[in-house]
Design a protein around this motif. Structure first.
Motif, mmCIF file in Angstrom:
data_model
loop_
_atom_site.group_PDB
_atom_site.id
_atom_site.type_symbol
_atom_site.label_atom_id
_atom_site.label_comp_id
_atom_site.label_asym_id
_atom_site.label_seq_id
_atom_site.Cartn_x
_atom_site.Cartn_y
_atom_site.Cartn_z
ATOM 1 N N LYS A 68 0.835 -1.201 0.000
ATOM 2 C CA LYS A 68 0.000 0.000 0.000
ATOM 3 C C LYS A 68 0.871 1.252 0.000
ATOM 4 C CE LYS A 68 -3.851 2.151 2.400
ATOM 5 N NZ LYS A 68 -4.810 2.065 3.492
ATOM 6 N N ALA A 69 1.933 1.245 0.805
ATOM 7 C CA ALA A 69 2.841 2.398 0.852
ATOM 8 C C ALA A 69 3.484 2.637 -0.510
ATOM 9 C CB ALA A 69 3.908 2.179 1.921
ATOM 10 N N ILE A 70 3.867 1.565 -1.180
ATOM 11 C CA ILE A 70 4.516 1.688 -2.487
ATOM 12 C C ILE A 70 3.517 2.117 -3.556
ATOM 13 C CG2 ILE A 70 5.597 0.357 -4.361
ATOM 14 C CD1 ILE A 70 6.987 -1.308 -2.109
ATOM 15 N N ASN A 71 2.384 1.437 -3.629
ATOM 16 C CA ASN A 71 1.445 1.662 -4.731
ATOM 17 C C ASN A 71 0.529 2.863 -4.547
ATOM 18 O OD1 ASN A 71 2.375 -0.573 -6.195
ATOM 19 N ND2 ASN A 71 1.092 -1.950 -5.000
ATOM 20 N N GLU A 72 0.069 3.107 -3.327
ATOM 21 C CA GLU A 72 -0.885 4.192 -3.118
ATOM 22 C C GLU A 72 -0.208 5.480 -2.647
ATOM 23 O OE1 GLU A 72 -4.200 2.950 -0.695
ATOM 24 O OE2 GLU A 72 -4.376 1.066 -1.818
ATOM 25 N N SER A 73 0.758 5.346 -1.750
ATOM 26 C CA SER A 73 1.416 6.540 -1.203
ATOM 27 C C SER A 73 2.695 6.891 -1.939
ATOM 28 C CB SER A 73 1.713 6.329 0.284
ATOM 29 O OG SER A 73 0.526 6.084 0.993
ATOM 30 N N LYS A 74 3.100 6.023 -2.855
ATOM 31 C CA LYS A 74 4.303 6.255 -3.668
ATOM 32 C C LYS A 74 5.567 6.413 -2.825
ATOM 33 C CE LYS A 74 1.672 6.211 -7.265
ATOM 34 N NZ LYS A 74 1.261 4.906 -7.705
ATOM 35 N N ILE A 75 5.626 5.652 -1.731
ATOM 36 C CA ILE A 75 6.816 5.663 -0.875
ATOM 37 C C ILE A 75 7.778 4.611 -1.430
ATOM 38 C CG2 ILE A 75 7.708 5.285 1.457
ATOM 39 C CD1 ILE A 75 4.955 6.167 2.511
ATOM 40 N N SER A 76 9.023 4.980 -1.569
ATOM 41 C CA SER A 76 10.030 4.056 -2.089
ATOM 42 C C SER A 76 10.424 3.033 -1.022
ATOM 43 C CB SER A 76 11.281 4.828 -2.510
ATOM 44 O OG SER A 76 11.919 5.378 -1.359
ATOM 45 N N ILE A 77 11.105 2.002 -1.442
ATOM 46 C CA ILE A 77 11.613 1.013 -0.493
ATOM 47 C C ILE A 77 12.556 1.678 0.501
ATOM 48 C CG2 ILE A 77 13.113 -1.019 -0.287
ATOM 49 C CD1 ILE A 77 11.660 -2.124 -2.767
#
Length: 148
Positions: A62-71
């Motif tokens: 969810k962080a990667i896909n929705e919030s666009k947070i990188s690894i």
């Protein structure tokens, strides 16, 4: 068996976890290499995932896909979990702890041979086990901000 033990019981092989999450096995292995997840490994080196692992992975996705947070961003967020407070580290432990000194990656990615964590399996540590869900991490950070 209590709820925390039950949710942390390794149940799903890597292919089953990948199917539940609708991602590839390769992606799961990459998350492991990056230190975002610590799957249980059987003596045969086969990986197993618990319901808590699945929740952690849903949070990561969810962080990667929705919030666009990188690894790298997710690793930084995990590194901000105050493990020293949760594990009740002494001042001496904190002064000698690489996880305390940096904010680049989660505490469970460091070798802890010299402090209170020495000899503990990170997968069994409360820092890793209790903060597998996004909401719990947010609640922890909020509670610490309010208490200051």
């Amino acid at each position: 068996m209590n709820d925390i033990e039950d949710i942390n019981l390794p149940l799903y092989p890597i292919s089953g976890a990948a199917k539940i999450l609708d991602i590839s096995v390769h992606t799961l292995r990459m998350y492991e290499r990056e230190g975002l997840i610590l799957p249980f490994k059987k003596e045969s080196s086969h990986r197993l995932y618990s319901r808590a692992d699945i929740e952690r992975l849903k949070c990561i996705r969810k962080a990667i896909n929705e919030s666009k947070i990188s690894i790298a961003g997710i690793k930084t967020i995990y590194s901000l979990i105050p493990c020293w407070e949760i594990a009740k580290c002494s001042k001496s432990d904190r002064e000698n702890c690489d996880a305390f000194k940096t904010h680049a990656r989660p505490c469970w990615t460091f070798k802890h041979s010299y402090n209170i964590c020495g000899g503990k399996a990170c997968r069994q540590c409360d820092v890793y086990r209790l903060y597998s869900e996004c909401g719990k991490i947010k609640d922890l950070i909020t509670s610490l901000a309010v208490s200051e």
